[in-house]
Design a protein around this motif. Structure first.
Motif, mmCIF file in Angstrom:
data_model
loop_
_atom_site.group_PDB
_atom_site.id
_atom_site.type_symbol
_atom_site.label_atom_id
_atom_site.label_comp_id
_atom_site.label_asym_id
_atom_site.label_seq_id
_atom_site.Cartn_x
_atom_site.Cartn_y
_atom_site.Cartn_z
ATOM 1 N N ASP A 1 0.819 -1.216 0.000
ATOM 2 C CA ASP A 1 0.000 0.000 0.000
ATOM 3 C C ASP A 1 0.851 1.263 0.000
ATOM 4 O O ASP A 1 0.459 2.288 -0.558
ATOM 5 C CB ASP A 1 -0.918 0.016 1.232
ATOM 6 C CG ASP A 1 -2.114 -0.909 1.068
ATOM 7 O OD1 ASP A 1 -2.556 -1.101 -0.079
ATOM 8 O OD2 ASP A 1 -2.607 -1.441 2.080
ATOM 9 N N ARG A 2 2.006 1.193 0.673
ATOM 10 C CA ARG A 2 2.878 2.355 0.782
ATOM 11 C C ARG A 2 4.207 2.050 0.109
ATOM 12 O O ARG A 2 4.672 0.910 0.103
ATOM 13 C CB ARG A 2 3.113 2.730 2.246
ATOM 14 C CG ARG A 2 1.860 3.100 2.997
ATOM 15 C CD ARG A 2 2.160 3.581 4.401
ATOM 16 N NE ARG A 2 3.017 4.764 4.404
ATOM 17 C CZ ARG A 2 3.009 5.698 5.361
ATOM 18 N NH1 ARG A 2 2.168 5.583 6.382
ATOM 19 N NH2 ARG A 2 3.827 6.729 5.328
ATOM 20 N N ASP A 3 4.829 3.077 -0.447
ATOM 21 C CA ASP A 3 6.128 2.914 -1.063
ATOM 22 C C ASP A 3 7.145 2.449 -0.022
ATOM 23 O O ASP A 3 7.137 2.913 1.123
ATOM 24 C CB ASP A 3 6.575 4.243 -1.670
ATOM 25 C CG ASP A 3 7.878 4.102 -2.434
ATOM 26 O OD1 ASP A 3 7.850 3.689 -3.592
ATOM 27 O OD2 ASP A 3 8.935 4.390 -1.832
ATOM 28 N N SER A 4 8.027 1.530 -0.417
ATOM 29 C CA SER A 4 8.990 0.967 0.527
ATOM 30 C C SER A 4 9.891 2.033 1.148
ATOM 31 O O SER A 4 10.318 1.905 2.300
ATOM 32 C CB SER A 4 9.859 -0.087 -0.173
ATOM 33 O OG SER A 4 9.078 -1.175 -0.614
ATOM 34 N N ASP A 5 10.181 3.082 0.411
ATOM 35 C CA ASP A 5 11.031 4.152 0.941
ATOM 36 C C ASP A 5 10.365 4.930 2.077
ATOM 37 O O ASP A 5 11.047 5.672 2.801
ATOM 38 C CB ASP A 5 11.401 5.126 -0.173
ATOM 39 C CG ASP A 5 12.674 4.706 -0.896
ATOM 40 O OD1 ASP A 5 13.158 3.592 -0.617
ATOM 41 O OD2 ASP A 5 13.188 5.480 -1.720
ATOM 42 N N SER A 6 9.060 4.768 2.240
ATOM 43 C CA SER A 6 8.348 5.496 3.297
ATOM 44 C C SER A 6 8.840 5.127 4.691
ATOM 45 O O SER A 6 8.651 5.898 5.635
ATOM 46 C CB SER A 6 6.842 5.218 3.214
ATOM 47 O OG SER A 6 6.298 5.674 1.997
ATOM 48 N N VAL A 7 9.463 3.948 4.818
ATOM 49 C CA VAL A 7 9.926 3.528 6.152
ATOM 50 C C VAL A 7 10.909 4.536 6.733
ATOM 51 O O VAL A 7 10.988 4.709 7.961
ATOM 52 C CB VAL A 7 10.565 2.129 6.127
ATOM 53 C CG1 VAL A 7 9.529 1.069 5.777
ATOM 54 C CG2 VAL A 7 11.752 2.063 5.167
ATOM 55 N N TYR A 8 11.659 5.237 5.872
ATOM 56 C CA TYR A 8 12.645 6.196 6.360
ATOM 57 C C TYR A 8 11.983 7.421 7.019
ATOM 58 O O TYR A 8 12.615 8.107 7.815
ATOM 59 C CB TYR A 8 13.560 6.638 5.220
ATOM 60 C CG TYR A 8 14.415 5.519 4.675
ATOM 61 C CD1 TYR A 8 15.489 5.010 5.399
ATOM 62 C CD2 TYR A 8 14.138 4.949 3.435
ATOM 63 C CE1 TYR A 8 16.270 3.977 4.900
ATOM 64 C CE2 TYR A 8 14.924 3.917 2.918
ATOM 65 C CZ TYR A 8 15.984 3.437 3.667
ATOM 66 O OH TYR A 8 16.750 2.404 3.169
ATOM 67 N N ASP A 9 10.737 7.673 6.652
ATOM 68 C CA ASP A 9 10.001 8.782 7.251
ATOM 69 C C ASP A 9 9.227 8.354 8.500
ATOM 70 O O ASP A 9 8.753 9.195 9.266
ATOM 71 C CB ASP A 9 9.015 9.375 6.237
ATOM 72 C CG ASP A 9 9.708 9.872 4.984
ATOM 73 O OD1 ASP A 9 10.793 10.476 5.118
ATOM 74 O OD2 ASP A 9 9.177 9.643 3.877
ATOM 75 N N ILE A 10 9.100 7.043 8.695
ATOM 76 C CA ILE A 10 8.287 6.523 9.810
ATOM 77 C C ILE A 10 9.138 6.229 11.037
ATOM 78 O O ILE A 10 8.777 6.585 12.161
ATOM 79 C CB ILE A 10 7.543 5.242 9.358
ATOM 80 C CG1 ILE A 10 6.606 5.543 8.193
ATOM 81 C CG2 ILE A 10 6.761 4.640 10.532
ATOM 82 C CD1 ILE A 10 6.045 4.303 7.520
#
Length: 531
Positions: free
Chosen positions: A265-274
């Motif tokens: 559902d979310r782009d894998s790179d989003s983990v860096y913002d989480i």
């Protein structure tokens, strides 16, 4: 403050250096001997364009400084693809101490064999080693998890039907010679040597003079002893032969991957913002999971109960999985109790134990996502049965018969590490993000505890420390503890299989789920549960 992305880039740069092994001088030495450096061998062996999931790259990092260091413990291991078939690769790096085996080298190879056994995947050994590193022989030779265990594992893997190939592409002397001979197929290149004792030892032991080719050359073993199955002229021919032999294997069972085209559902790179690098930032673990699992597949189990652990069913690449993950934001229980994120409370442990049992009943693999401070302590938690609930969770994980995969994305402290399927609980793979931290307790708590112990010792000896001495002692303890909690320290000692970029978590899990066999063991049973 360093961000998770910056920390990931820093570690990636350090890994480039680790992959150089013995450096340019060591590479040239190999080439002068007519042999390829280990990573050039892997380029010829593995399918182009397919990932090589390297394991244990950080092994021995920062260790054996008195011997000049041993990058990657002098051996390359990982999961790669040969003719489309997933294989476990274990290849000596002769540019590092002539491929000699240090204690951490042995530990790394044993772990690779264990992974091969759990995945039931073919093993390819590229042998080019001077044998045991003799100055440390007392740490390598006799114990149950020392050098001899490698050969025991060769035999057990063979009995279990796990195919093993060995290619002797350099030195293979002393006890190490048993490894290739215990494999299903044995290849050897010209100029290599495989024998129980080299010329000098034979002369010293029995007074006999013999040249290396007579003792253990490829021609001798191919034509006289009959030990070698395939006699190859050089590295390239040998690696090509290995590829053709693997291609003869029957096609493994095709795992169903319905819906494998569905991305997260979310782009894998989003983990860096989480997730933050220092672990102080609160976040909702569901946001992380939506960067990993197939879109719209997350189904949370008992969502309103035991909220500091999230249990859910989902899919990765179409493969059904169960997930047990620490929730890192504060939540409020039904009775009004405010619960701290990353801490396991009695209700969360009970929920997770029940969920793990359900996954075993369904034969669904379990993914554990760790960011755990430990179990809740104090009067209220003890009276609520935190020990009983925690023991139940440990019991069911210990007896699980389904494959388990673990990733540490933040803290991994105390018994929480155990309850979330730490290394001791046989995960098929245990991975870590650069932000992971490993220890029996958090740095501040440990520093204060150790400080109090040292202050008491000083008092018993009749010494009184000034305030500045106490502060300096506290800082020294905290700094030492922080160094030991850094995931690179743990990876050097084999506590995790790989430090991975957070955005590649789905890739690693997908590869593992594609290759893991379906569960065909006996019925799931637990020991006694304190209910």
């Amino acid at each position: 403050m360093t961000s998770l992305r910056e920390l990931t880039e820093q570690i990636a740069c350090q890994e480039l250096t680790l992959r150089e092994g013995g450096g340019a001088e060591g590479q040239q030495r190999q080439l002068r001997h007519g042999r390829l450096p280990v990573r050039q061998r892997l380029e010829l062996l593995l399918d182009p364009g397919r990932p090589f999931l390297e394991l244990g790259l950080w092994a021995a990092n920062g260790m054996y400084k008195e011997w000049g260091g041993v990058p990657a413990a002098g051996i390359v291991t990982g999961i790669g693809f040969v003719q489309g078939r997933g294989c476990l690769i274990a290849a000596n790096d002769a540019t590092v101490k002539a491929g000699a085996m240090f204690p951490q080298s042995v530990k790394k190879l044993l772990r690779a064999q264990k992974i091969a056994y759990q995945f039931r995947m073919p093993v390819i050994y590229l042998v080019d080693s001077a044998g045991v590193f003799l100055p440390l022989q007392d740490e390598i030779f006799p114990d149950e998890d020392d050098f001899g265990r490698i050969f025991r594992n060769n035999a057990v893997l063979s009995a279990a039907g796990v195919i093993q190939y060995a290619a002797v592409m350099g030195n293979c002397v002393a006890g190490g010679a048993y490894l290739p001979v215990l494999c299903d197929k044995l290849l050897m290149t010209d100029g290599s040597q495989m024998c129980l004792a080299g010329p000098a030892l034979v002369k010293a032991a029995i007074g006999q003079t013999a040249d290396p080719e007579q003792l253990g050359g490829a021609s001798m073993h191919a034509a006289i002893s009959g030990t070698v199955d395939f006699h190859e002229p050089d590295d390239s021919a040998c690696l090509n032969r290995l590829r053709s032999l693997v291609d003869l294997l029957p096609t493994g069972p095709v795992r169903s991957r319905d819906g494998c085209h569905v991305g997260p559902d979310r782009d894998s790179d989003s983990v860096y913002d989480i997730v933050s690098a220092d672990g102080r930032k609160e976040y909702d673990i569901r946001d992380v999971l939506r960067c990993i699992v197939d879109g719209d597949s997350l189904q949370e189990y008992k969502a309103e109960f035991g909220q500091t652990l999230v249990a859910a069913f989902a899919r990765i690449g179409g493969h059904p999985i169960g997930i047990v993950a620490n929730q890192k934001r504060r939540c409020r229980a039904a009775d009004g109790e405010l619960q701290v994120g990353g801490v396991i409370y009695p209700d969360a442990a009970d929920k997770a134990a029940r969920f793990v049992m359900d996954c075993n009943q369904m034969r669904v693999p379990i993914v554990f996502v760790q960011d755990v401070q430990g179990f809740m302590v104090g009067k209220q938690a003890e009276q609520a049965g935190i020990i009983r609930a925690g023991a139940k969770l440990v019991n069911v994980i210990s007896n699980s018969i389904v494959p388990k995969l673990t990733v540490i994305i933040g803290g991994s402290f105390g018994a929480g590490h155990y309850a979330m399927c730490g290394k001791a609980y046989d995960p098929a793979l245990i991975l870590a993000w650069p932000s992971a931290k490993y220890a029996v307790m958090g740095g501040n708590q440990a520093a204060d505890t150790l400080l109090q112990l040292q202050l008491r010792e000083a008092q018993r000896n009749g010494r009184s420390l000034a305030d500045e001495e106490v502060d300096a002692l506290r800082d020294s303890i905290r700094q030492r503890y922080q160094e030991q909690t850094d995931i690179r320290y743990g990876a050097a000692r084999g506590w995790v299989d790989a430090i991975i970029p957070p955005h590649e978590t789905r890739l690693w899990f997908l590869a593992a789920l594609d290759l893991l066999p379906t569960t065909d063991q006996q019925n799931f049973r637990t020991g006694v549960l304190q209910v």
